[in-house]
Scaffold this motif. Structure first.
Motif, mmCIF file in Angstrom:
data_model
loop_
_atom_site.group_PDB
_atom_site.id
_atom_site.type_symbol
_atom_site.label_atom_id
_atom_site.label_comp_id
_atom_site.label_asym_id
_atom_site.label_seq_id
_atom_site.Cartn_x
_atom_site.Cartn_y
_atom_site.Cartn_z
ATOM 1 N N PHE A 153 0.821 -1.201 0.000
ATOM 2 C CA PHE A 153 0.000 0.000 0.000
ATOM 3 C C PHE A 153 0.854 1.250 0.000
ATOM 4 O O PHE A 153 1.905 1.282 0.624
ATOM 5 N N GLU A 210 -3.993 4.395 5.413
ATOM 6 C CA GLU A 210 -5.441 4.190 5.512
ATOM 7 C C GLU A 210 -5.882 2.955 4.730
ATOM 8 O O GLU A 210 -6.726 2.183 5.194
ATOM 9 N N GLN A 211 -5.304 2.767 3.538
ATOM 10 C CA GLN A 211 -5.621 1.572 2.740
ATOM 11 C C GLN A 211 -5.174 0.311 3.478
ATOM 12 O O GLN A 211 -5.879 -0.697 3.491
#
Length: 130
Positions: free
Chosen positions: A32, A36-37
């Protein structure tokens, strides 16, 4: 061991993926560019190791590590950062290792192997670590 990689630099993600192929016990299941992902993914997908950059927008790697450990208390965390001033913060939350960028492939492989040898996490992919 299942791992995720989080770094806001696409070139670092690509380099790490190439290097990680040299560690057969390591299976990077996702990468990522944003914390947040990674956090959203972690809620539904268990893993045993998080390889995290520290300096990232919105949420740094230390904050992400704390949130990931709330989900997986036994999670191994290795920070990979261009900044060595965060070593104390890493130690304060119980980081398992700290690798300073830039690094050579040999160093990264040796350090990841050392972390993997220090643990005895079962390879059960059916449940979260508690």
């Amino acid at each position: 061991m299942r791992a995720i990689l989080v770094d806001d630099e696409p070139l670092m993600l690509k380099s790490f993926m190439r290097y990680s192929a040299e560690v057969p016990e390591l299976q990077v299941i996702a990468q990522f560019e944003s914390p947040e992902q990674a956090l959203a993914f972690a809620g539904e997908n268990p893993f045993e190791l998080a390889l995290l950059d520290i300096e990232m927008p919105k949420m740094n790697g230390i904050e992400l590590a704390v949130k990931l450990r709330a989900l997986y208390p036994e999670l191994l965390v290795v920070f990979i950062s261009a900044y060595d001033e965060y070593v104390r913060d890493s130690n304060a939350i119980g980081g398992d290792d700290y690798i300073v960028k830039p690094f050579e492939m040999k160093e990264l492989i040796a350090r990841i192997n050392a972390v993997l040898r220090r643990t005895e996490i079962p390879n059960d992919t059916s449940k979260k670590l508690h």
